[in-house]
Write an enzyme that holds these catalytic residues in place. Structure first.
Site, short mmCIF file in Angstrom:
data_model
loop_
_atom_site.label_atom_id
_atom_site.label_comp_id
_atom_site.label_asym_id
_atom_site.label_seq_id
_atom_site.Cartn_x
_atom_site.Cartn_y
_atom_site.Cartn_z
N TRP A 155 0.83 -1.21 0.00
CA TRP A 155 0.00 0.00 0.00
C TRP A 155 0.86 1.25 0.00
CZ3 TRP A 155 -4.52 -0.63 -1.88
CH2 TRP A 155 -5.18 -1.83 -1.69
N ASP A 204 -1.28 6.32 6.75
CA ASP A 204 -2.35 5.44 6.29
C ASP A 204 -2.55 4.38 7.38
OD1 ASP A 204 -3.98 3.54 5.18
OD2 ASP A 204 -2.75 3.19 3.39
N LYS A 257 -12.25 -2.20 7.67
CA LYS A 257 -11.58 -3.23 8.49
C LYS A 257 -12.05 -3.13 9.95
CE LYS A 257 -8.23 -2.48 5.04
NZ LYS A 257 -8.53 -3.56 4.17
C1 LIG Z 1 -3.31 -0.16 4.36
C2 LIG Z 1 -4.29 0.07 3.25
N1 LIG Z 1 -4.24 1.22 2.57
C3 LIG Z 1 -5.10 1.48 1.56
C4 LIG Z 1 -6.04 0.56 1.18
C5 LIG Z 1 -6.98 0.88 0.06
O1 LIG Z 1 -8.23 1.09 0.58
P1 LIG Z 1 -9.52 1.37 -0.32
O2 LIG Z 1 -9.89 0.07 -0.93
O3 LIG Z 1 -10.51 1.88 0.69
O4 LIG Z 1 -9.17 2.40 -1.33
C6 LIG Z 1 -6.13 -0.66 1.86
C7 LIG Z 1 -7.15 -1.66 1.46
O5 LIG Z 1 -7.20 -2.75 1.87
C8 LIG Z 1 -5.23 -0.90 2.91
O6 LIG Z 1 -5.28 -2.07 3.58
#
Ligand SMILES: Cc1ncc(COP(=O)(O)O)c(C=O)c1O
Length: 362
Positions: free
Chosen positions: A103, A173, A197
């Site tokens: 991510w 994040d 989550k």
């Molecule tokens: C740590 C992290 N950042 C970003 C995201 C992306 O999230 P979204 O699907 O809400 O855009 C996720 C998705 O699982 C994630 O686990």
């Protein structure tokens, strides 16, 4: 079928049964008004207290100081990968990124479209298995902010501490470990998290942003990407995800009722220990992906001796009501996501299954 199974999904993920029951009870008529929350105006007197309570619920649980705004946005955590640099990283400016998983890498990709990105630390070459010690991080003097991912959901890599930006604004994040433990919000300039989550359903993104950062939003920003406008309009510049915010409010109430974040942390540590101990005591049949110091309390990742056995493992587990254990398609293996709402009994059931499976196939 109305019976619940053990749901190890990484997200959207398991929600507290009590929350689901309350939502189900209020589905046809919220507080006796004859309409569900999805059927009323976001500007109505019915929705107003829900937004207010969701905001104060988050503020209370995370002890968010008054000089931070709490926003419920759309576009997922992924849109924050773009919105953050679009607001705080101008052409010719630089930001520091700490990359400890997939991510974080995606966040870098989007930021590069706006300005200079210094990846000051990355574990990509070693397969995303660790986090840096404070000594391993040297921030750039001119960085507009420092971005990191407090829990990498795919690899199962978690920081055990709030990162100290040494005066630089820290942007985090926290999608997959927010509300899993107390954090010191004052260490951050901006925290964001997709809700799906630990906070609620998908389709709503929590953003906690410090007032001085809001002041830095450039003039003439696109309205829906403008933190200042979104904050001034209390997340209602357009129609927000009313259902998502409603569930977030219920989840906050639920966590408060069950002791708050310190209790969540203790339970999460207990659950994760049961599972990591089972991995470590398996004589090498199960191999944890991550170095012990960076092991996530939320996403436990491990491998079996072969991909064939991993396939057999997930398929037999599913048959026994242990669902969602397949690792992310990019890394393979097994991933057990055990967020706040995941019960300890489910972890114990998995450990028992693992023991049996290793005995039969080891
Ligand atoms: C740590 C992290 N950042 C970003 C995201 C992306 O999230 P979204 O699907 O809400 O855009 C996720 C998705 O699982 C994630 O686990």
């Amino acid at each position: 079928m109305t019976e619940r199974i053990y749901n190890f999904s990484a997200g959207p993920a398991v929600l507290p049964v009590e929350v689901l029951e309350q939502a189900s009870g209020e589905m046809l008529s919220l507080n006796g008004i004859g309409m569900s929350v999805m059927e009323v105006s976001h500007r109505s007197k019915h929705f107003e207290p829900i937004l207010e309570n969701a905001t104060s619920g988050i503020r209370e649980l995370l002890q968010v100081p008054d000089n931070y705004k709490i926003l419920f946005l759309q576009g997922g955590a992924s849109l924050q990968f773009s919105m953050i640099p679009m607001n705080f990283l101008g052409a010719g400016e630089s930001a520091d990124y700490v990359v400890t998983g997939t991510w974080g890498k995606k966040a870098v990709k989007e930021a590069k479209r706006c300005g200079n990105v210094n990846t000051i630390f990355s574990t990509a070459d070693s397969g995303f298995k660790s986090v840096p010690t404070p000594d391993e991080l040297a921030f750039s003097e001119n960085a507009e902010y420092v971005h990191y991912t407090s829990n990498e959901t795919i690899e199962g890599v978690e920081f055990k501490r709030d990162l100290d930006g040494k005066g630089l604004p820290i942007v985090c994040d926290a999608s997959s470990n927010i509300l899993s433990k107390p954090i010191d919000v004052e260490k951050y300039a901006l925290i964001y998290a997709g809700a799906q989550k630990n906070i609620g359903p998908s389709g709503v993104t929590l953003v906690i942003i410090r007032d001085d950062l809001i002041e830095r939003v450039p003039e003439n920003q696109h309205s829906m990407l403008d933190y200042r406008l979104l904050a001034e309009n209390n997340s209602m510049l357009n129609t927000p995800n009313t259902w998502g915010i409603y569930i977030i409010n219920l989840v906050c109430e639920h966590i408060k009722k069950h002791g708050g974040l310190a209790v969540m942390e203790r339970k999460n540590e207990e659950k994760a220990k049961i599972l990591y101990d089972a991995i470590d005591r398996s004589d090498g049949f199960y191999r944890g992906h991550v170095e012990p110091a960076a092991r996530s309390l939320m996403n436990v990742t491990y491998r079996l001796p072969s991909e064939e056995l991993e396939k057999q493992f997930t398929s037999e587990a599913t048959e026994q009501g242990l669902d969602g254990l397949k690792g992310h398609r990019s890394v393979g293996g097994i991933r057990a996501s055990i967020y706040n709402a995941f019960p300890k009994e489910g972890v114990e059931a998995l450990v028992e299954f693992m023991r049996d499976f290793a005995n039969k196939n080891g």
